[in-house]
Motif scaffolding. Structure first.
Motif, PDB file in Angstrom:
ATOM      1  N   LEU A  72      38.390  40.628  36.156  1.00 36.17           N
ATOM      2  CA  LEU A  72      39.953  40.801  36.592  1.00 36.17           C
ATOM      3  C   LEU A  72      41.217  40.055  35.843  1.00 36.17           C
ATOM      4  O   LEU A  72      42.249  40.325  36.203  1.00 36.17           O
ATOM      5  N   GLN A  73      40.741  39.282  34.866  1.00 39.69           N
ATOM      6  CA  GLN A  73      41.659  38.983  33.225  1.00 39.69           C
ATOM      7  C   GLN A  73      42.646  40.209  33.078  1.00 39.69           C
ATOM      8  O   GLN A  73      43.403  39.716  32.664  1.00 39.69           O
ATOM      9  N   GLU A  76      44.662  42.311  34.662  1.00 44.43           N
ATOM     10  CA  GLU A  76      45.535  41.837  34.752  1.00 44.43           C
ATOM     11  C   GLU A  76      46.555  41.563  33.592  1.00 44.43           C
ATOM     12  O   GLU A  76      48.020  42.238  33.941  1.00 44.43           O
ATOM     13  N   LEU A  82      40.885  48.770  38.232  1.00 44.22           N
ATOM     14  CA  LEU A  82      39.954  48.070  38.994  1.00 44.22           C
ATOM     15  C   LEU A  82      39.477  49.285  39.431  1.00 44.22           C
ATOM     16  O   LEU A  82      38.502  49.446  40.212  1.00 44.22           O
ATOM     17  N   ARG A 105      35.972  48.388  40.157  1.00 44.48           N
ATOM     18  CA  ARG A 105      35.354  48.268  41.873  1.00 44.48           C
ATOM     19  C   ARG A 105      34.478  48.091  42.256  1.00 44.48           C
ATOM     20  O   ARG A 105      33.448  46.734  42.672  1.00 44.48           O
ATOM     21  N   VAL A 272      42.647  32.977  37.866  1.00 45.59           N
ATOM     22  CA  VAL A 272      42.990  34.303  38.275  1.00 45.59           C
ATOM     23  C   VAL A 272      44.422  34.290  38.723  1.00 45.59           C
ATOM     24  O   VAL A 272      44.479  33.050  39.327  1.00 45.59           O
ATOM     25  N   SER A 276      44.995  38.566  42.466  1.00 43.03           N
ATOM     26  CA  SER A 276      43.644  39.101  41.758  1.00 43.03           C
ATOM     27  C   SER A 276      42.766  38.247  42.949  1.00 43.03           C
ATOM     28  O   SER A 276      41.738  38.705  43.129  1.00 43.03           O
ATOM     29  N   GLN A 279      41.775  39.539  45.638  1.00 42.52           N
ATOM     30  CA  GLN A 279      40.912  41.151  45.934  1.00 42.52           C
ATOM     31  C   GLN A 279      39.777  41.088  45.920  1.00 42.52           C
ATOM     32  O   GLN A 279      38.761  41.401  45.995  1.00 42.52           O
TER      33      GLN A 279
END
Length: 372
Positions: A72-73, A76, A82, A105, A272, A276, A279
């Motif tokens: 997730l970093q 970003e 994703l 995802r 994060v 995020s 999510q």
């Protein structure tokens, strides 16, 4: 009204788990500025060496939360999408229509439909519901086997699918997280272990957490005992084991203090971003390796007793070791527990694992730690 920490009740609950059959366990529970640490039992059944609350421990699939945070970093930063198909990044590992259909995802929340590779890597071990028809000899045969992640990924990708991409309920599969490790390597130019160490472990300020490169646990630690549903009797120590069989899906070594610190910083938006984290907390139904349906997000899943507050976190097991780390949704109350015995339930005539006093004792400990 929420109760603050009760050291006597926590200690008694910990001792009850030990008396029920776990050789040794240790825990840390936090409520705001209050911190309680405790341990019960032995770290070595032969010498009687006591277990202590500061011991380093293999924490299994709690690793997945660290790996998901690392991915997730990169989402970003714009290097990973994703909802982008994994085939755009790793076409050789997930080729053709599946590579086009399975998104990043879906790998993180186990809805890819990709099968578990473990029965292929460990031929005499099967996953639920065929556990009774296994031979634990594979554990000894592979104690020092050095697996390559692409080899394991191929086993999972070429095995018959367990679902359609994006379909629910998903099916929990370590293949997904080995692919996420390969994805991190592809987009960062470094190994997943190095990236996670620098950007997740070190960012959280964890001094006793690592993704090991060898078979040993450095520093003070417990022996860890695998019973494999009574087929290994007495349970055997597997504290020395090459963890390449699970890599970024489950190889992490940590302490209960570091686990609480990590989940505290994660829910505080320090690992994060808040978006995020939102999510990560979007869940779908997933069938666990034990055959239960759980709600699962992106490397996180919620737990709550009826009418009680929701906690977020992850559990994990490897051969001999187990751990669970949870944090209340408001970030105030936390618990992390580690045990040095796994698969204590023997099989009954139905071929299913039977209830054991350890199960009830652990649930009682969790209730005391979470709700007072």
């Amino acid at each position: 009204m929420r109760k603050s920490l009760d050291p006597a009740a926590l200690k008694a609950a910990l001792e009850d788990v030990h008396r029920a059959g776990i050789p040794g366990l240790f825990a840390e529970v936090r409520d705001g500025d209050q911190i309680w640490r405790g341990a019960a039992g032995v770290a070595d059944v032969d010498s009687g060496r006591p277990v202590t609350a500061d011991m380093r421990h293999r924490v299994g699939s709690i690793t997945k939360t660290f790996t998901a945070a690392a991915v997730l970093q990169q989402v970003e930063s714009g290097r990973i999408g994703l909802d982008t198909p994994i085939g755009r990044y790793l076409p050789k590992l997930v080729p053709g229509e599946r590579g086009d259909a399975i998104t990043v995802r879906m790998l993180i929340n186990h809805t890819s439909g990709l099968a578990e590779y473990l029965p292929c890597a460990y031929p005499s071990l099967k996953t639920y519901p065929d556990l009774a028809n296994t031979e634990p000899q594979s554990l000894d045969d592979n104690r020092f086997t050095r697996f390559h992640s692409t080899e394991l990924i191929e086993m999972g990708v070429t095995a018959p699918a367990v679902g359609t991409p994006g379909g629910t309920p998903g099916v929990y599969s370590n293949t997904n997280y080995l692919l996420l490790g390969a994805l991190l390597e592809h987009v960062t130019g470094t190994t997943a272990e190095q990236y996670i160490t620098r950007n997740v472990i070190e960012r959280a300020g964890l001094c006793d957490t690592e993704l090991p490169t060898g078979p040993h646990v450095d520093g003070p630690h417990s022996q860890i005992y695998e019973a494999w549903f009574g087929m290994i009797d007495p349970p055997r120590d597997y504290s020395v084991y090459d963890m390449s069989w699970v890599g970024p899906a489950g190889s992490l070594i940590s302490t209960v203090t570091d686990l609480n610190r990590f989940f505290g910083k994660l829910l505080a938006g320090e690992i994060v971003s808040p978006s995020s984290l939102a999510q990560m907390q979007r869940t779908v139904p997933v069938i666990s390796q034990e055959g239960r349906t759980i709600d699962y997000g992106l490397g996180l899943h919620p737990m709550a007793a009826p009418g009680q507050d929701t906690y977020w976190g992850h559990g994990g097991t490897v051969w001999g070791a187990g751990a669970l780390a949870l944090i209340r949704a408001d970030g105030r109350r936390q618990m992390a527990v580690a045990v040095n015995l796994q698969r204590w339930n023997r099989f009954g005539s139905s071929g299913k694992p039977q209830p054991h006093p350890i199960d009830d004792a652990l649930m009682a400990l969790h209730r005391v730690a979470m709700y007072g």
